[in-house]
Motif scaffolding. Structure first.
Motif, mmCIF file in Angstrom:
data_model
loop_
_atom_site.group_PDB
_atom_site.id
_atom_site.type_symbol
_atom_site.label_atom_id
_atom_site.label_comp_id
_atom_site.label_asym_id
_atom_site.label_seq_id
_atom_site.Cartn_x
_atom_site.Cartn_y
_atom_site.Cartn_z
ATOM 1 N N LEU A 82 0.823 -1.203 0.000
ATOM 2 C CA LEU A 82 0.000 0.000 0.000
ATOM 3 C C LEU A 82 0.859 1.256 0.000
ATOM 4 C CD1 LEU A 82 -2.815 1.240 0.128
ATOM 5 C CD2 LEU A 82 -2.709 1.085 2.624
ATOM 6 N N LYS A 83 1.935 1.268 0.761
ATOM 7 C CA LYS A 83 2.787 2.448 0.856
ATOM 8 C C LYS A 83 3.385 2.802 -0.498
ATOM 9 C CE LYS A 83 6.855 4.323 3.222
ATOM 10 N NZ LYS A 83 7.918 4.074 4.215
ATOM 11 N N GLU A 84 3.944 1.806 -1.185
ATOM 12 C CA GLU A 84 4.627 2.084 -2.452
ATOM 13 C C GLU A 84 3.646 2.403 -3.578
ATOM 14 O OE1 GLU A 84 8.798 -0.394 -2.270
ATOM 15 O OE2 GLU A 84 6.976 -1.499 -2.828
ATOM 16 N N ILE A 85 2.573 1.633 -3.686
ATOM 17 C CA ILE A 85 1.650 1.849 -4.796
ATOM 18 C C ILE A 85 0.904 3.172 -4.657
ATOM 19 C CG2 ILE A 85 -0.444 0.724 -3.877
ATOM 20 C CD1 ILE A 85 -0.678 -0.616 -6.672
ATOM 21 N N SER A 86 0.690 3.610 -3.415
ATOM 22 C CA SER A 86 -0.015 4.878 -3.184
ATOM 23 C C SER A 86 0.837 6.084 -3.545
ATOM 24 C CB SER A 86 -0.453 4.976 -1.719
ATOM 25 O OG SER A 86 -1.355 3.949 -1.390
ATOM 26 N N MET A 87 2.124 5.893 -3.703
ATOM 27 C CA MET A 87 3.015 6.987 -4.067
ATOM 28 C C MET A 87 3.016 7.264 -5.566
ATOM 29 S SD MET A 87 6.226 6.033 -1.555
ATOM 30 C CE MET A 87 7.279 7.356 -2.166
ATOM 31 N N ASN A 145 -14.013 -7.848 -3.123
ATOM 32 C CA ASN A 145 -14.092 -6.454 -3.571
ATOM 33 C C ASN A 145 -14.825 -6.335 -4.899
ATOM 34 O OD1 ASN A 145 -12.928 -5.183 -1.396
ATOM 35 N ND2 ASN A 145 -10.871 -5.116 -2.260
ATOM 36 N N GLN A 146 -14.543 -7.253 -5.804
ATOM 37 C CA GLN A 146 -15.236 -7.205 -7.093
ATOM 38 C C GLN A 146 -16.728 -7.495 -6.923
ATOM 39 O OE1 GLN A 146 -12.996 -8.725 -10.742
ATOM 40 N NE2 GLN A 146 -11.883 -9.758 -9.099
ATOM 41 N N ALA A 147 -17.058 -8.348 -5.958
ATOM 42 C CA ALA A 147 -18.464 -8.672 -5.711
ATOM 43 C C ALA A 147 -19.230 -7.456 -5.200
ATOM 44 C CB ALA A 147 -18.562 -9.820 -4.714
ATOM 45 N N LEU A 148 -18.617 -6.670 -4.318
ATOM 46 C CA LEU A 148 -19.278 -5.453 -3.847
ATOM 47 C C LEU A 148 -19.545 -4.497 -5.008
ATOM 48 C CD1 LEU A 148 -17.435 -4.531 -0.508
ATOM 49 C CD2 LEU A 148 -19.773 -5.382 -0.766
ATOM 50 N N MET A 149 -18.547 -4.368 -5.900
ATOM 51 C CA MET A 149 -18.708 -3.496 -7.064
ATOM 52 C C MET A 149 -19.802 -4.030 -7.984
ATOM 53 S SD MET A 149 -14.681 -3.032 -8.003
ATOM 54 C CE MET A 149 -13.442 -2.921 -6.702
ATOM 55 N N GLU A 150 -19.795 -5.351 -8.209
ATOM 56 C CA GLU A 150 -20.776 -5.964 -9.099
ATOM 57 C C GLU A 150 -22.179 -5.867 -8.522
ATOM 58 O OE1 GLU A 150 -20.632 -8.503 -12.779
ATOM 59 O OE2 GLU A 150 -19.832 -6.665 -11.941
ATOM 60 N N TYR A 153 -3.049 -8.947 -6.502
ATOM 61 C CA TYR A 153 -2.112 -9.564 -5.556
ATOM 62 C C TYR A 153 -2.787 -10.320 -4.414
ATOM 63 C CZ TYR A 153 1.591 -6.840 -7.828
ATOM 64 O OH TYR A 153 2.486 -6.314 -8.738
ATOM 65 N N GLY A 154 -4.109 -10.257 -4.321
ATOM 66 C CA GLY A 154 -4.793 -10.976 -3.257
ATOM 67 C C GLY A 154 -4.591 -10.381 -1.880
ATOM 68 N N VAL A 155 -4.293 -9.091 -1.821
ATOM 69 C CA VAL A 155 -4.113 -8.403 -0.534
ATOM 70 C C VAL A 155 -5.488 -7.947 -0.033
ATOM 71 C CG1 VAL A 155 -3.065 -6.425 0.631
ATOM 72 C CG2 VAL A 155 -1.799 -7.636 -1.171
ATOM 73 N N PRO A 156 -5.857 -8.219 1.209
ATOM 74 C CA PRO A 156 -7.167 -7.815 1.725
ATOM 75 C C PRO A 156 -7.230 -6.320 2.042
ATOM 76 C CG PRO A 156 -5.928 -8.935 3.441
ATOM 77 C CD PRO A 156 -5.108 -9.044 2.186
ATOM 78 N N ALA A 157 -7.190 -5.516 0.993
ATOM 79 C CA ALA A 157 -7.220 -4.057 1.137
ATOM 80 C C ALA A 157 -8.567 -3.531 0.660
ATOM 81 C CB ALA A 157 -6.101 -3.430 0.309
ATOM 82 N N PRO A 158 -9.143 -2.545 1.333
ATOM 83 C CA PRO A 158 -10.430 -1.997 0.902
ATOM 84 C C PRO A 158 -10.297 -1.225 -0.406
ATOM 85 C CG PRO A 158 -9.546 -0.703 2.720
ATOM 86 C CD PRO A 158 -8.637 -1.887 2.561
ATOM 87 N N VAL A 181 -14.982 -2.041 5.593
ATOM 88 C CA VAL A 181 -14.532 -3.112 4.699
ATOM 89 C C VAL A 181 -13.442 -3.944 5.359
ATOM 90 C CG1 VAL A 181 -13.374 -3.641 2.516
ATOM 91 C CG2 VAL A 181 -15.183 -1.919 2.581
ATOM 92 N N ARG A 182 -12.554 -3.306 6.080
ATOM 93 C CA ARG A 182 -11.484 -4.056 6.767
ATOM 94 C C ARG A 182 -12.065 -5.065 7.752
ATOM 95 N NH1 ARG A 182 -9.150 1.243 6.792
ATOM 96 N NH2 ARG A 182 -7.420 1.357 5.288
ATOM 97 N N GLU A 183 -13.231 -4.744 8.307
ATOM 98 C CA GLU A 183 -13.871 -5.646 9.269
ATOM 99 C C GLU A 183 -14.572 -6.819 8.587
ATOM 100 O OE1 GLU A 183 -13.882 -5.512 12.648
ATOM 101 O OE2 GLU A 183 -12.485 -3.816 12.570
ATOM 102 N N ILE A 184 -15.060 -6.604 7.380
ATOM 103 C CA ILE A 184 -15.910 -7.635 6.767
ATOM 104 C C ILE A 184 -15.300 -8.301 5.542
ATOM 105 C CG2 ILE A 184 -18.014 -6.501 7.589
ATOM 106 C CD1 ILE A 184 -18.457 -5.439 4.744
ATOM 107 N N ILE A 185 -14.134 -7.855 5.089
ATOM 108 C CA ILE A 185 -13.554 -8.407 3.867
ATOM 109 C C ILE A 185 -13.196 -9.885 4.052
ATOM 110 C CG2 ILE A 185 -11.141 -7.794 4.375
ATOM 111 C CD1 ILE A 185 -10.894 -7.006 1.373
ATOM 112 N N ASP A 186 -13.404 -10.643 3.018
ATOM 113 C CA ASP A 186 -13.060 -12.065 3.016
ATOM 114 C C ASP A 186 -11.564 -12.190 2.739
ATOM 115 O OD1 ASP A 186 -12.668 -14.751 2.545
ATOM 116 O OD2 ASP A 186 -14.495 -15.018 1.375
#
Length: 367
Positions: A118-123, A191-196, A140-145, A178-183
């Motif tokens: 998150l740190k590097e990609i956000s830059m 994340n894609q399911a929420l968008m869909e 990458y399969g990272v559980p990020a919101p 999202v951090r509390e409920i993410i699979d």
């Protein structure tokens, strides 16, 4: 996180919610080209294109883009003009300019590998919290919101969140949720399911609650207030600008175009000579005066506009009255103006409004 939201989360059967949502997505997801590959570059391109743009509009652009720039390296090596041309008509051009700059940085600073933290990609330029979360989770399969307006609408209903989603500060509430409920086993699908869900079922005005796979978990549906959410304040009224433009043809069949400034609205795109003017009584006179003073050409214009083009931006509307004309004799243009043939003109990137002008001109004069 406020106390009510904390309580709602504790009362929620999170594991069952995750299972219901992810299984629905696996079963019902649309067949979209960017879902065929979890390559971080391709995920990144799709997410940037999908910002403020409909899926159906994006699909052909995405396919053309990857055909021309199949790898991160080929896109990094592209010149600015070809980058704007491939994006032509998709709008919000700062997106592709930022993407191009960021991809160059990935090549030079990260050996061509899109960062997976998150740190590097956000830059990277143009990569905000939503885009960072989407790339990290999908590629990458990272559980990020990955929270955008679509996701905020869905979660405001499911978790009964009444905070105004138009306020930037509200996003953090949803990211925490999202951090509390993410699979964490399937963050990409989650994340894609929420968008869909937001795109297909939990729509803005008429949510299809009876078809919703997580209806039993939805607090707004249970309370009968699903149509009252999300809370969103109205945008400020948009500004309107009247413009005059001219399509000018020389004796040898060339046309005058100009490049817009490198900063601001539609930066670095090309257009026909255009001036802001709301004088509807003497449009032709105003335009002739502008062409004489700005470009130093004596133009012959038709008596009336051959087309009127209306264009809507998120914060602005344009009405462009367009005249056809001719110019003869010696022409000395400034560096932001060019004389181009019809074929050359169609190789430059124009905003949608001026594409419409050119199409109308070709139809009228049968080019």
């Amino acid at each position: 996180m406020n106390e009510q939201l904390q309580y709602n989360l504790k009362e929620m059967e999170i594991t069952t919610f995750q299972k219901d949502l992810v299984q629905w997505f696996i079963r019902e997801q649309r067949d979209l080209p960017w879902r065929k590959d979890s390559d971080p570059y391709k995920v990144w391109v799709s997410e940037i294109m999908l910002q403020q743009t409909r899926v159906d509009t994006v699909i052909p652009y995405y396919e053309r883009f990857l055909k021309k720039f199949p790898t991160l390296e080929t896109f990094a090596e592209a010149d600015d003009e070809s980058v704007l041309k491939i994006w032509e008509g998709l709008g919000y051009y700062s997106r592709v300019r930022n993407l191009h700059s960021a991809v160059k940085e990935v090549v030079t600073q990260y050996d061509g590998k899109v960062p997976n933290t998150l740190k590097e990609i956000s830059m990277l330029k143009g990569v905000g919290p939503y885009t960072a979360g989407a790339i990290l989770s999908i590629a990458y399969g990272v559980p990020a919101p990955a929270v955008d307006g679509n996701v905020m609408r869905v979660l405001s209903r499911i978790l009964l969140i009444y905070e105004d989603i138009a306020k930037p500060s509200t996003r953090k509430i949803f990211e925490d949720a999202v951090r509390e409920i993410i699979d964490c086993d399937h963050p990409s699908y989650f994340n894609q399911a929420l968008m869909e869900l937001g795109a297909l079922i939990c729509t803005p005005t008429s949510p299809s609650c009876l078809l919703c796979p997580v209806r039993e978990h939805c607090l707004a549906f249970s309370a009968g207030v699903e149509k009252d959410l999300p809370v969103k304040t109205r945008k400020k009224s948009t500004k309107h600008v009247d413009l005059l433009a001219a399509v000018l043809k020389t004796d040898n069949g060339k046309f005058i175009i100009r490049k817009r400034p490198s900063k601001g609205l539609l930066a670095n795109l090309w257009e026909f000579p255009t001036v802001e003017d709301g004088n509807f009584i003497q449009m032709r006179t105003s335009l002739l005066k502008y062409l004489d003073q700005e470009i130093n050409v004596k133009a012959q214009l038709e008596t009336g506009a051959f087309v009127k083009v209306d264009h809507v931006f998120s914060h602005l509307t344009w009405t462009i009255n367009v005249f056809a004309g001719s110019i003869s004799g010696e022409i000395n243009l400034e560096r932001n103006y060019l004389l181009v043939t019809k074929k050359e003109l169609e190789e430059y990137a124009f905003p949608v409004s001026h594409q419409t002008i050119w199409k109308a001109y070709k139809e009228k004069f049968q080019l």
